[in-house]
Scaffold this motif. Structure first.
Motif, PDB file in Angstrom:
ATOM      1  N   PRO A 148       1.159  12.952  14.584  1.00 30.43           N
ATOM      2  CA  PRO A 148       0.309  12.699  13.416  1.00 30.43           C
ATOM      3  C   PRO A 148      -0.473  11.391  13.596  1.00 30.43           C
ATOM      4  CG  PRO A 148       2.657  12.809  12.777  1.00 30.43           C
ATOM      5  CD  PRO A 148       2.591  12.926  14.269  1.00 30.43           C
TER       6      PRO A 148
ATOM      7  N   GLY B 262       7.113   6.397  11.801  1.00 26.00           N
ATOM      8  CA  GLY B 262       8.265   7.228  11.424  1.00 26.00           C
ATOM      9  C   GLY B 262       8.392   8.430  12.349  1.00 26.00           C
ATOM     10  N   TRP B 263       7.273   9.029  12.679  1.00 24.62           N
ATOM     11  CA  TRP B 263       7.285  10.194  13.591  1.00 24.62           C
ATOM     12  C   TRP B 263       7.750   9.786  14.988  1.00 24.62           C
ATOM     13  CZ3 TRP B 263       4.832  11.711  18.115  1.00 24.62           C
ATOM     14  CH2 TRP B 263       4.895  13.077  18.429  1.00 24.62           C
TER      15      TRP B 263
ATOM     16  N   LYS C 152      12.079  10.384  -0.689  1.00 25.63           N
ATOM     17  CA  LYS C 152      11.943   9.968   0.713  1.00 25.63           C
ATOM     18  C   LYS C 152      12.628   8.662   1.045  1.00 25.63           C
ATOM     19  CE  LYS C 152       7.598  11.825   2.413  1.00 25.63           C
ATOM     20  NZ  LYS C 152       6.303  11.452   2.936  1.00 25.63           N
ATOM     21  N   LEU C 153      12.677   7.776   0.040  1.00 23.42           N
ATOM     22  CA  LEU C 153      13.132   6.419   0.330  1.00 23.42           C
ATOM     23  C   LEU C 153      14.424   6.125  -0.419  1.00 23.42           C
ATOM     24  CD1 LEU C 153       9.623   4.773  -0.101  1.00 23.42           C
ATOM     25  CD2 LEU C 153      10.797   5.166   2.051  1.00 23.42           C
TER      26      LEU C 153
ATOM     27  N   TYR D 220      -4.214  11.987  -0.875  1.00 21.45           N
ATOM     28  CA  TYR D 220      -3.206  11.722   0.141  1.00 21.45           C
ATOM     29  C   TYR D 220      -2.186  12.854   0.188  1.00 21.45           C
ATOM     30  CZ  TYR D 220       0.285   9.241   2.877  1.00 21.45           C
ATOM     31  OH  TYR D 220       1.171   8.874   3.849  1.00 21.45           O
TER      32      TYR D 220
ATOM     33  N   ARG E 295       8.575   9.201  -3.913  1.00 20.39           N
ATOM     34  CA  ARG E 295       9.237   8.034  -3.299  1.00 20.39           C
ATOM     35  C   ARG E 295      10.759   8.140  -3.407  1.00 20.39           C
ATOM     36  NH1 ARG E 295       5.957   3.734  -1.727  1.00 20.39           N
ATOM     37  NH2 ARG E 295       7.769   2.401  -1.529  1.00 20.39           N
TER      38      ARG E 295
ATOM     39  N   ASP F 140      11.436   9.115  14.891  1.00 14.31           N
ATOM     40  CA  ASP F 140      12.101  10.406  14.693  1.00 14.31           C
ATOM     41  C   ASP F 140      12.171  11.179  16.022  1.00 14.31           C
ATOM     42  OD1 ASP F 140      13.111  12.612  13.482  1.00 14.31           O
ATOM     43  OD2 ASP F 140      11.440  12.940  12.098  1.00 14.31           O
TER      44      ASP F 140
ATOM     45  N   ALA G  56       1.860   7.352  13.176  1.00 10.39           N
ATOM     46  CA  ALA G  56       2.967   7.318  12.217  1.00 10.39           C
ATOM     47  C   ALA G  56       4.224   6.819  12.936  1.00 10.39           C
ATOM     48  CB  ALA G  56       3.208   8.704  11.634  1.00 10.39           C
TER      49      ALA G  56
ATOM     50  N   TYR H 276       0.160   5.823  -0.571  1.00 11.78           N
ATOM     51  CA  TYR H 276      -0.577   6.995  -1.061  1.00 11.78           C
ATOM     52  C   TYR H 276      -2.058   6.720  -1.271  1.00 11.78           C
ATOM     53  CZ  TYR H 276       4.210   8.176  -1.246  1.00 11.78           C
ATOM     54  OH  TYR H 276       5.509   8.343  -0.848  1.00 11.78           O
TER      55      TYR H 276
ATOM     56  N   GLY I 286       0.827  -1.198   0.000  1.00  8.24           N
ATOM     57  CA  GLY I 286       0.000   0.000   0.000  1.00  8.24           C
ATOM     58  C   GLY I 286       0.858   1.242   0.000  1.00  8.24           C
TER      59      GLY I 286
ATOM     60  N   GLY J 122      12.558  -0.920   2.690  1.00 10.56           N
ATOM     61  CA  GLY J 122      11.440   0.032   2.823  1.00 10.56           C
ATOM     62  C   GLY J 122      11.098   0.223   4.291  1.00 10.56           C
TER      63      GLY J 122
ATOM     64  N   GLN K  34      13.862   9.387   6.294  1.00 11.10           N
ATOM     65  CA  GLN K  34      12.624   8.684   6.690  1.00 11.10           C
ATOM     66  C   GLN K  34      13.003   7.702   7.787  1.00 11.10           C
ATOM     67  OE1 GLN K  34       9.868   7.564   7.670  1.00 11.10           O
ATOM     68  NE2 GLN K  34       8.587   7.520   5.829  1.00 11.10           N
TER      69      GLN K  34
ATOM     70  N   ASN L 203       2.916   0.901  10.806  1.00  9.26           N
ATOM     71  CA  ASN L 203       2.381   2.000  11.609  1.00  9.26           C
ATOM     72  C   ASN L 203       1.464   1.391  12.676  1.00  9.26           C
ATOM     73  OD1 ASN L 203       3.637   4.184  10.354  1.00  9.26           O
ATOM     74  ND2 ASN L 203       2.107   4.255   8.731  1.00  9.26           N
TER      75      ASN L 203
HETATM   76  N1  EPU Z   1       7.355  11.385   9.794  1.00 12.74           N
HETATM   77  C1  EPU Z   1       8.259  12.046  10.605  1.00 12.74           C
HETATM   78  N2  EPU Z   1       9.574  11.653  10.564  1.00 12.74           N
HETATM   79  C2  EPU Z   1      10.007  10.662   9.752  1.00 12.74           C
HETATM   80  C3  EPU Z   1       9.082   9.984   8.930  1.00 12.74           C
HETATM   81  C4  EPU Z   1       7.748  10.380   8.973  1.00 12.74           C
HETATM   82  O1  EPU Z   1       7.919  12.951  11.340  1.00 12.74           O
HETATM   83  O2  EPU Z   1      11.198  10.356   9.772  1.00 12.74           O
HETATM   84  C5  EPU Z   1       5.941  11.815   9.807  1.00 12.74           C
HETATM   85  C6  EPU Z   1       5.588  12.515   8.494  1.00 12.74           C
HETATM   86  O3  EPU Z   1       5.863  13.887   8.562  1.00 12.74           O
HETATM   87  C7  EPU Z   1       4.108  12.251   8.399  1.00 12.74           C
HETATM   88  C8  EPU Z   1       3.949  10.886   9.032  1.00 12.74           C
HETATM   89  O4  EPU Z   1       5.109  10.667   9.827  1.00 12.74           O
HETATM   90  O5  EPU Z   1       3.377  13.186   9.161  1.00 12.74           O
HETATM   91  C9  EPU Z   1       3.769   9.765   8.020  1.00 12.74           C
HETATM   92  O6  EPU Z   1       4.887   9.705   7.153  1.00 12.74           O
HETATM   93  P1  EPU Z   1       4.745   9.327   5.597  1.00 12.74           P
HETATM   94  O7  EPU Z   1       3.615  10.049   4.984  1.00 12.74           O
HETATM   95  O8  EPU Z   1       6.099   9.452   4.984  1.00 12.74           O
HETATM   96  O9  EPU Z   1       4.294   7.820   5.552  1.00 12.74           O
HETATM   97  P2  EPU Z   1       4.613   6.608   6.513  1.00 12.74           P
HETATM   98  O10 EPU Z   1       3.451   6.359   7.396  1.00 12.74           O
HETATM   99  O11 EPU Z   1       5.940   6.791   7.160  1.00 12.74           O
HETATM  100  C10 EPU Z   1       3.578   4.801   4.918  1.00 12.74           C
HETATM  101  C11 EPU Z   1       3.960   3.442   4.393  1.00 12.74           C
HETATM  102  C12 EPU Z   1       4.935   3.563   3.226  1.00 12.74           C
HETATM  103  C13 EPU Z   1       4.246   4.360   2.135  1.00 12.74           C
HETATM  104  C14 EPU Z   1       3.866   5.739   2.698  1.00 12.74           C
HETATM  105  C15 EPU Z   1       3.070   6.559   1.705  1.00 12.74           C
HETATM  106  C16 EPU Z   1       3.795   1.896   6.265  1.00 12.74           C
HETATM  107  C17 EPU Z   1       4.521   1.090   7.272  1.00 12.74           C
HETATM  108  N3  EPU Z   1       4.557   2.654   5.460  1.00 12.74           N
HETATM  109  O12 EPU Z   1       4.754   5.396   5.448  1.00 12.74           O
HETATM  110  O13 EPU Z   1       5.183   2.253   2.727  1.00 12.74           O
HETATM  111  O14 EPU Z   1       5.105   4.526   1.021  1.00 12.74           O
HETATM  112  O15 EPU Z   1       3.015   5.577   3.870  1.00 12.74           O
HETATM  113  O16 EPU Z   1       1.804   6.018   1.568  1.00 12.74           O
HETATM  114  O17 EPU Z   1       2.569   1.843   6.197  1.00 12.74           O
HETATM  115  C18 EPU Z   1       6.635   0.360   2.833  1.00 12.74           C
HETATM  116  O18 EPU Z   1       5.678  -0.294   3.234  1.00 12.74           O
HETATM  117  O19 EPU Z   1       7.784  -0.163   2.673  1.00 12.74           O
HETATM  118  C19 EPU Z   1       6.470   1.790   2.571  1.00 12.74           C
HETATM  119  C20 EPU Z   1       7.492   2.546   2.211  1.00 12.74           C
END
Ligand code: EPU
Length: 342
Positions: free
Chosen positions: A261, A274-275, A226-227, A195, A223, A278, A272, A130, A128, A237, A296, A242
């Motif tokens: 977030p 990642g947040w 970020k990646l 998204y 992508r 971070d 999130a 975006y 999944g 990845g 990321q 999450n």
């Molecule tokens: N964020 C931070 N710091 C970071 C990373 C993220 O503060 O280092 C915050 C961002 O600012 C944002 C929130 O966390 O407010 C979410 O971040 P982002 O939109 O980058 O998406 P994500 O939740 O980190 C998920 C998927 C990704 C996918 C993206 C876009 C999961 C585990 N990951 O990442 O999938 O590309 O959304 O839809 O669901 C994957 O599965 O390998 C993958 C890359």
């Protein structure tokens, strides 16, 4: 078809981790796979299906048989003026398949552009990105039981797709090989750009009503920014999923961390990861060749010669610190074969 003993897997996983498997079998057709299971496979060896190797972390040598789909082919099953039912073999590279469909003018998976890995794994993982998941276009798949080589089909309901989840990670884990999928794509393009970043990036480029190729190019650009490109830096990845909290847990959490977030997720709330990582100060951290990607925090990387165990230890340290600071448990999204089979 290829069958090898004591085979090195470093070129077969995008983390570029060195690990040997006792037996390696790559098949180019479902028939070859069935023949192997019925006639050749050493009986008591556990099996692990390795697609593009983009969601796996080997932490030690694998004492079993790695099965690698290499079957290729894309076929139209049915076509109308509105849509097309396409069959893709499990060994097709996912990014190439998305690009092929976009070139044909078929929409539905353009938001899943540039995800590393193979088509078969896309279903196992319900990939999944975006605002789109594979399940949104999925119709059915073909698979083979590892126990007896019997071929069977599953429809969408039977695959029990969830967030980065499916029946293949639960009741059918390590017991089947997905050999091909059928997905339904549309010939009438309706952009799905609600998204976060997508609309803004398009507007910045002066694009108000994007066509299919423009959305595809935009997703690829986001992508790439970020990646890490797995051809340059080893990674799988997102390392963690999450975390999903029920409402009661979330209320308690958000009283303490109102700035975090979060997104509605059915009747639950998704945070999130990642947040969280971070905020614990891990972004850009490096210990020998194991690190946290500077752009990321959800992505762990191998800068060259990291061992699987070093990446695993880093992930455990991150989980500990997120648990201590936020009281939230992170679960890996990547599959760790040795642990799974032990
Ligand atoms: N964020 C931070 N710091 C970071 C990373 C993220 O503060 O280092 C915050 C961002 O600012 C944002 C929130 O966390 O407010 C979410 O971040 P982002 O939109 O980058 O998406 P994500 O939740 O980190 C998920 C998927 C990704 C996918 C993206 C876009 C999961 C585990 N990951 O990442 O999938 O590309 O959304 O839809 O669901 C994957 O599965 O390998 C993958 C890359």
């Amino acid at each position: 078809m290829m069958q090898k003993k004591n085979f090195q897997l470093n070129e077969y996983n995008t983390f570029n981790i060195a690990a040997e498997t006792k037996l390696f079998f790559a098949f180019s057709s479902q028939e070859e796979l069935i023949d192997f299971i019925k006639n050749n496979k050493s009986d008591n060896l556990p099996c692990f299906v390795l697609g593009g190797g983009s969601n796996v972390l080997f932490t030690e040598d694998y004492q079993g048989c790695v099965i690698h789909p290499q079957n290729k082919g894309i076929r139209i099953i049915k076509e109308t003026d509105e849509d097309v039912l396409v069959e893709v073999e499990a060994g097709e590279n996912w990014q190439d398949f998305v690009a092929f469909c976009v070139n044909k003018g078929w929409s539905g998976i353009e938001n899943l552009a540039y995800i590393p890995g193979n088509a078969g794994a896309a279903a196992v993982q319900n990939i999944g990105a975006y605002g789109v998941e594979l399940k949104d276009v999925f119709e059915k798949l073909d698979a083979v039981y590892l126990s007896n080589g019997t071929a069977f089909q599953l429809n969408k309901e039977e695959c029990a797709f969830g967030y980065r989840d499916s029946v293949f990670k639960n009741s059918l884990a390590n017991s089947v090989v997905v050999t091909r999928l059928s997905i339904r794509l549309s010939k009438i393009f309706k952009p799905n750009i609600s998204y976060g970043g997508i609309q803004n990036v398009l507007l910045q480029n002066g694009t108000h009503q994007p066509n299919l190729t423009e959305v595809f190019d935009c997703i690829v650009a986001i992508r790439k920014a970020k990646l890490p490109d797995v051809r340059d830096i080893g990674s799988a990845g997102s390392f963690f999923k999450n975390p999903v909290l029920d409402l009661e847990q979330f209320n308690e959490f958000s009283n303490r961390f109102p700035e975090a977030p979060h997104y509605p997720f059915g009747n639950k709330i998704k945070l999130a990861a990642g947040w969280l990582i971070d905020q614990c100060g891990w972004k850009g951290f490096r210990r020998n060749d194991a690190g946290v990607y500077p752009h990321q925090a959800l992505v762990l990387v191998n800068y060259g010669a990291a061992k699987g165990k070093e990446i695993l230890q880093l992930s455990l340290d991150i989980r500990d610190s997120v648990r201590r600071k936020f009281g939230v448990e992170l679960e890996p999204e990547v599959i760790i074969p040795s642990q799974q089979n032990s």
